[in-house]
Design a protein around this motif. Structure first.
Motif, PDB file in Angstrom:
ATOM      1  N   ASP C  84     -21.608  44.982 -29.494  1.00 46.04           N
ATOM      2  CA  ASP C  84     -20.675  44.327 -28.509  1.00 46.04           C
ATOM      3  C   ASP C  84     -21.728  43.720 -27.440  1.00 46.04           C
ATOM      4  OD1 ASP C  84     -18.660  44.927 -30.288  1.00 46.04           O
ATOM      5  OD2 ASP C  84     -17.973  46.623 -28.985  1.00 46.04           O
ATOM      6  N   GLN C  85     -22.348  44.650 -26.907  1.00 41.40           N
ATOM      7  CA  GLN C  85     -23.366  44.532 -25.885  1.00 41.40           C
ATOM      8  C   GLN C  85     -24.127  43.220 -26.026  1.00 41.40           C
ATOM      9  OE1 GLN C  85     -23.347  46.218 -22.672  1.00 41.40           O
ATOM     10  NE2 GLN C  85     -24.380  44.364 -22.173  1.00 41.40           N
ATOM     11  N   GLU C  86     -24.729  43.043 -27.236  1.00 37.14           N
ATOM     12  CA  GLU C  86     -25.670  41.894 -27.766  1.00 37.14           C
ATOM     13  C   GLU C  86     -24.869  40.605 -27.679  1.00 37.14           C
ATOM     14  OE1 GLU C  86     -28.921  44.147 -30.597  1.00 37.14           O
ATOM     15  OE2 GLU C  86     -26.918  43.610 -31.426  1.00 37.14           O
ATOM     16  N   ILE C  87     -23.638  40.643 -28.060  1.00 35.37           N
ATOM     17  CA  ILE C  87     -22.724  39.437 -28.404  1.00 35.37           C
ATOM     18  C   ILE C  87     -22.555  38.949 -26.943  1.00 35.37           C
ATOM     19  CG2 ILE C  87     -20.491  38.567 -28.899  1.00 35.37           C
ATOM     20  CD1 ILE C  87     -20.385  40.603 -31.209  1.00 35.37           C
ATOM     21  N   THR C  88     -22.144  40.055 -26.018  1.00 35.58           N
ATOM     22  CA  THR C  88     -21.946  39.587 -24.465  1.00 35.58           C
ATOM     23  C   THR C  88     -23.210  38.997 -23.841  1.00 35.58           C
ATOM     24  OG1 THR C  88     -20.558  41.766 -24.401  1.00 35.58           O
ATOM     25  CG2 THR C  88     -21.230  40.672 -22.278  1.00 35.58           C
ATOM     26  N   ASP C  89     -24.338  39.771 -24.133  1.00 32.63           N
ATOM     27  CA  ASP C  89     -25.547  39.142 -23.580  1.00 32.63           C
ATOM     28  C   ASP C  89     -25.788  37.775 -23.881  1.00 32.63           C
ATOM     29  OD1 ASP C  89     -25.526  41.677 -22.222  1.00 32.63           O
ATOM     30  OD2 ASP C  89     -26.972  42.488 -23.603  1.00 32.63           O
ATOM     31  N   SER C 109     -14.119  41.873 -22.262  1.00 26.92           N
ATOM     32  CA  SER C 109     -13.489  40.743 -22.532  1.00 26.92           C
ATOM     33  C   SER C 109     -13.839  40.565 -24.180  1.00 26.92           C
ATOM     34  CB  SER C 109     -13.948  39.345 -21.951  1.00 26.92           C
ATOM     35  OG  SER C 109     -13.594  39.753 -20.409  1.00 26.92           O
ATOM     36  N   ILE C 110     -15.306  40.644 -24.242  1.00 37.56           N
ATOM     37  CA  ILE C 110     -15.769  40.462 -25.661  1.00 37.56           C
ATOM     38  C   ILE C 110     -14.753  41.360 -26.475  1.00 37.56           C
ATOM     39  CG2 ILE C 110     -17.854  40.673 -27.155  1.00 37.56           C
ATOM     40  CD1 ILE C 110     -18.077  38.207 -25.503  1.00 37.56           C
ATOM     41  N   ILE C 111     -14.712  42.548 -26.112  1.00 40.06           N
ATOM     42  CA  ILE C 111     -14.246  43.556 -27.141  1.00 40.06           C
ATOM     43  C   ILE C 111     -12.820  43.203 -27.400  1.00 40.06           C
ATOM     44  CG2 ILE C 111     -13.444  46.154 -27.334  1.00 40.06           C
ATOM     45  CD1 ILE C 111     -16.005  46.745 -25.510  1.00 40.06           C
TER      46      ILE C 111
END
Lengths: 152, 736, 124
Positions: C84-89, C109-111
């Motif tokens: 999730d963090q990588e997608i957000t970043d 939001s990504i989650i």
């Protein structure tokens, strides 16, 4: 068939190939530079990693045409005394070795961008390189070792 | 520790293979040119330059035996490790099965241990006798070490190179004496992987890297379901594509020869032949093949579930073994405890997809590929083109991982058939989709353990039923030893008719067996209110009867070795795990621990997994593996193997799952057939228990305990038991 | 759920000044290099074989779709194994590179997109 001039490992190569042919296959089938390996063909395993202007790219996804005028480097163009290769040797990282040329190319590019990467940064940069022999911990340690030796 | 396998003196009368070598040691013309004057056997030659040239007669897949076998040979010879030159031998029947048998079952070092030492000790004896002659002293006063023969009293020494010529004229000794383990200075030291430098330069040649003159490249579209045949295909359209040389049908004729055995033969298909790999791949994408119809029983996962649950009511197809009278005990039992564990179909996903180049000519067919079983695959390939094994010259190149896959002939047969058809060298390259979707697989299998319990939880009988396909049974050669014989036992197989081809896969049957057995023992301990490690030791230390042989003699397993080797090793490993557990608890470790141990061949490996589950996010922090594998030849490469096995086991636990839809495999590449990546690699510690018994194999024993150790830890942390692989949702674990 | 996304998709000019997340930007760049750069290029312009992702239209339209593409893939793009963090970043990086600017997307939001994209049809 179109003809391309490529700068690979500080040498000029001319290659005749379809413009959409990924660089990996030009290297392997046309130029006999077989150190870059085929693993998946869709940029998921990293075995074909090379550098274009210092950035690591998956050779199976980038067509030759997109690489004209760029400075390309493959495993054959990384000196045997390079700190990354030295640390790989010291920790005896490779088992079958097939993915390792790609692993090394990713690691060299990482250390060029971030000379002192944290473990998290190593994971992020090396996540695109699969190793089925399971040498991940040694890869991680070898990168840290190379980082130390480059700084020293 | 008693050294059971160290025979100090060996009579050579029975080992005819030594004499079958290049006698009378004068060297061939070729070797004379290179001044190879001492060739005492098929694997070694020594020149005046003092270099010992050693031939590796197995298949190097990353397991390190290319280095390991050379170490064993150099040690027994008394060679200088820095003056060894090791090369891969082409396959040749002259080596016989003893020297060039299959590479598998973690058995290369185990099986070569005796022959290599016999050959090396013979050569050493002859070198010593040459030196004694030269120095005019008694052989008894001389020994070989670091590439020299040394006269003990005078400390005079002669390097091997200067003895080569004279040694070749010495008599072959009738008996030899092996070096004592206390004199070892190569075995037991961390020598580097001999291929390491070539790998780092990108210069190690794999099958994929082969190029020969006039070669064309083939990509084959194979039958999506084994047994389907080609009806028609758009040949004209494909032939017109730029760079395409030809499009031809490839037929599996092996099936006609041997109807029952399709598991190793190739699939039917259509081959696109092109001037380079990429053009062949791209053209193959546009190939449209009409396949013959096929009955689709077990074509999807629902029908497989159905068949499995139907099979639960079936009686056993056959018994593997029975001690006592388990059936009667279950008729009268008042309390049973029963659990079932599931292993899914799994692909190999080795890094280097299969590849073979063949050059078929009238008098000989040359092959460049990688195979774990040259004799068998050449036999199979030979049947297809009606030629004997001697017709082939096979260059067995190192491969980018095999894990059981390269035991089978399909990709080599394809290259040979195509080269014969096209009358030129053909390189068959599998792409990733071929490797994932049209291969053979680790078997889907269920293990159902049931015990009948008496007073105070005493086990009165133990039954294991295995639900597997008929093809899976053929892998029972790797049938792992059971270790708990504390009660009367019955082990039986119920056949379930799965269609998917089954192949050997790293740790083979030990993987589902360990999942079942080591989860079950943990569950049973919990049910009985006992500590899982104490309970294992209690069962191991109270064995009542170890069967002498299997019921129907289907399998050759030496039960004596279970009693003599395996059970003592298991006890030592579990005791060490207990010590590590106490140490962890004493250091106030915060994570949850889980344990499991299992055998692979005579090697026993046990693991302690440290995990945490915060908000259902599974984190495996560390795995400690305790191994008893006899003598460790190369601690560095052996540790590499265990580390790699654990990563392999984690991929299987977290992700690996091949599913079927309408008979076809649904997965295609690494995005939908995931494997472990670096960010999920836990800390790993490997502990080898000191043991000077003969080395017993290291490539696979690290795999089986991974899943049960972690599942046992998850159960300890949550009270919930997962009994199916793979687990679902590592970051948000689905707990049944 | 789907409707709350829309405000996030408006381009907010000048947010770079408020962009305290240079570290996050750097993280996103690293994720981009490892997982995206080969096909979509160092300037987001794609290559002969793969499409560009650097135009404002693509940028503004694709937040939800991008999450779906990353997690589910499409016919032309394999799914990518990112946290999730990588997608957000990486999405924040893409939205703020090559002359593009956008409000920073928080990981929550990504989650929330994830649960939508799980049920969404796979985009062509």
């Amino acid at each position: 068939m179109p003809r391309f001039t490529l700068n690979i490992n500080d040498r000029e190569y001319t290659v005749e190939a379809p413009e959409k042919m990924p660089i990996l296959w030009a290297l392997r089938d046309k130029l006999n530079l077989t150190g870059s390996k085929f693993g998946c063909g869709i940029g998921q395993c990293g075995a074909c990693t090379i550098h274009a202007d210092g950035t690591p790219i998956r050779g199976c996804c980038v067509p030759i045409k997109a690489l004209e005028g760029k400075v390309l480097r493959t495993i054959e163009g990384i000196s045997v005394e390079h700190p990354v290769k030295e640390s790989w040797r010291k920790l005896d990282v490779a088992q079958c070795g097939y993915c390792q040329t790609g692993q090394i190319m990713s690691a060299v590019a990482l250390l060029d961008r971030k000379p002192e990467p944290t473990e998290e940064e190593i994971n992020r940069a090396m996540k695109g390189n699969i190793c089925r022999c399971g040498t991940y911990n040694r890869i991680k340690n070898a990168i840290m070792e190379a980082s130390k030796n480059r700084i020293a | 520790m008693k050294r059971r396998f160290f025979i100090q003196s060996v009579s050579l009368g029975s080992s005819g293979f030594v004499l079958g070598a290049n006698l009378p040691f004068l060297g061939s013309n070729d070797s004379l040119e290179k001044k190879m004057v001492f060739e005492p056997n098929l694997l070694m030659s020594l020149g005046e330059d003092g270099i010992v040239r050693f031939k590796y007669t197995r298949h190097e897949m990353g397991q390190g035996s290319f280095t390991g076998l050379a170490m064993i040979f150099a040690e027994e010879l008394g060679a200088d490790w820095n003056k060894m030159e090791v090369s891969q031998a082409d396959y040749d029947e002259k080596y016989g099965n003893r020297l060039y048998g299959n590479t598998g079952g973690s058995g290369t070092v185990r099986r070569m241990w005796e022959p290599l030492r016999e050959l090396a000790a013979t050569a050493r004896t002859m070198l010593i006798s040459a030196a004694a002659e030269k120095m005019n002293v008694s052989t008894k006063e001389c020994f070989a070490d670091k590439g020299m023969v040394i006269h003990k009293p005078s400390k005079r020494s002669i390097p091997f190179g200067e003895l080569a010529s004279l040694a070749s004229h010495q008599e072959v000794p009738k008996t030899i004496t092996f070096k004592d383990v206390s004199d070892y200075n190569i075995i037991g030291t961390p020598k580097k992987n001999l291929n390491q430098d070539k790998i780092l330069e990108g210069k190690l040649q794999y099958s994929m890297d082969v190029a020969v003159d006039n070669m064309v490249y083939a990509c084959i579209v194979r039958a999506p379901i084994m047994g389907l045949d080609v009806n028609s295909f758009n040949a004209d359209e494909i032939k017109n594509l730029e760079g395409v040389v030809d499009v031809v049908q490839v037929s599996n004729r092996l099936k006609e020869v041997d109807e029952s055995d399709t598991k190793t033969s190739m699939r039917n298909g259509v081959a696109v032949i092109a001037k380079d790999t990429w053009t062949a791949f791209e053209a193959a994408k546009n190939l449209k093949v009409e396949w013959t119809d096929s009955p689709l029983e077990n074509g999807n996962m629902e029908s497989i579930e159905n068949d499995l649950s139907m099979a639960k009511g079936n009686s056993a197809t056959y018994t593997i073994f029975e001690t006592g009278n388990v059936v009667d005990e279950f008729k009268n039992t008042t309390r049973t405890f029963s659990r079932t564990y599931r292993n899914p179909f799994q692909a190999h996903a080795l890094m280097e997809p299969m590849c073979a180049t063949a050059d078929y000519k009238e008098d000989r067919c040359e092959i460049w590929s990688s195979t774990q079983h040259p004799n068998r695959i050449l036999q199979r390939t030979g049947i297809v083109i009606d030629k004997p094994i001697s017709f082939f010259l096979l260059h067995n190149l190192p491969c980018g991982g095999s894990f059981g896959r390269r035991f089978y002939d399909d990709f080599i047969t394809e290259a040979v058939v195509l080269s014969k058809m096209l009358k030129r060298p053909v390189k068959v390259v599998w792409n990733r989709k071929d490797e994932i979707a049209t291969s053979g697989y680790h078997a889907l299998q269920e293990e159902e353990h049931t015990v009948s319990l008496g007073e105070k939880g005493k086990i009165l009988a133990w039954r294991l039923r295995e639900y597997m396909s008929a093809q899976t049974e053929e892998l029972q050669w790797a049938f792992p030893f059971q270790i708990y014989y504390n009660t009367q036992r019955l082990q039986e197989v119920v056949q379930v008719p799965f269609r998917l081809p089954i192949m050997a896969w790293r740790s083979v049957q030990a993987h589902p067996h360990a999942l079942g057995l080591e989860s079950f023992v943990d569950e049973l301990a919990k049910y009985l209110g006992k500590d899982p490690l104490d309970y294992r030791l209690e069962l191991l230390e109270n064995q009542i009867e170890i069967p002498k042989s299997f019921g129907e003699k289907r399998f050759e397993v030496n039960f004596n070795s279970v009693k003599e080797i395996l059970v003592p090793r298991a006890i030592r490993v579990f005791k060490e795990l207990n010590r590590l557990k106490n140490q962890y608890v004493a250091s106030n470790g915060e994570n949850t621990l889980g344990f499991a141990g299992h055998s692979f061949g005579p090697t026993f490996a046990g693991q302690m997994a440290e995990i945490s589950l915060e908000n259902n996010k599974l984190q495996v922090h560390k795995i400690t593996c305790v191994v008893d594998c006899g003598l460790v030849i190369n601690p560095q490469l052996a540790a590499n193997q265990i580390e790699g096995s654990i990563i392999w086991g984690l991929s299987a636990l977290y992700y690996n799952n091949i599913t079927l839809k309408e008979g076809k495999v649904e997965q295609q590449n690494f995005h939908d057939y995931k494997v472990l990546r670096i960010d999920k690699s836990p800390e790993i510690e490997v502990i080898f228990l000191k043991n000077e018994d003969a080395p017993s194999g290291i490539g696979e024993p690290g795999v089986p305990p991974v899943a049960p150790a972690i599942l046992n830890a998850i159960c300890k942390a949550t009270g919930k038991r997962i009994r199916k692989l793979p687990i679902i949702g590592i970051d948000n674990l689905e707990l049944a | 759920m789907r409707y709350i996304l829309i405000p996030l998709l408006f381009l907010v000019f000048g947010c770079k000044e408020n962009y305290q997340l240079t570290e996050a930007y750097d993280r996103g760049k690293e994720v981009y290099i490892t997982n995206c750069i080969s096909c979509h290029g160092s300037n987001g312009a794609g290559n002969l074989l793969y499409p560009p992702i650097n135009s404002r239209i693509a940028n503004a339209m694709t937040l939800e779709r991008a999450v779906s593409l990353i997690l589910q893939g499409s016919q032309n793009m394999p799914s990518v194994d990112l946290t999730d963090q990588e997608i957000t970043d990486v999405l924040n990086y893409i939205q703020n590179s090559w002359g593009l600017e956008a409000e920073i997307i928080p990981i929550d939001s990504i989650i929330s997109f994830k649960s939508i994209s799980k049920n969404a049809a796979i985009y062509p």
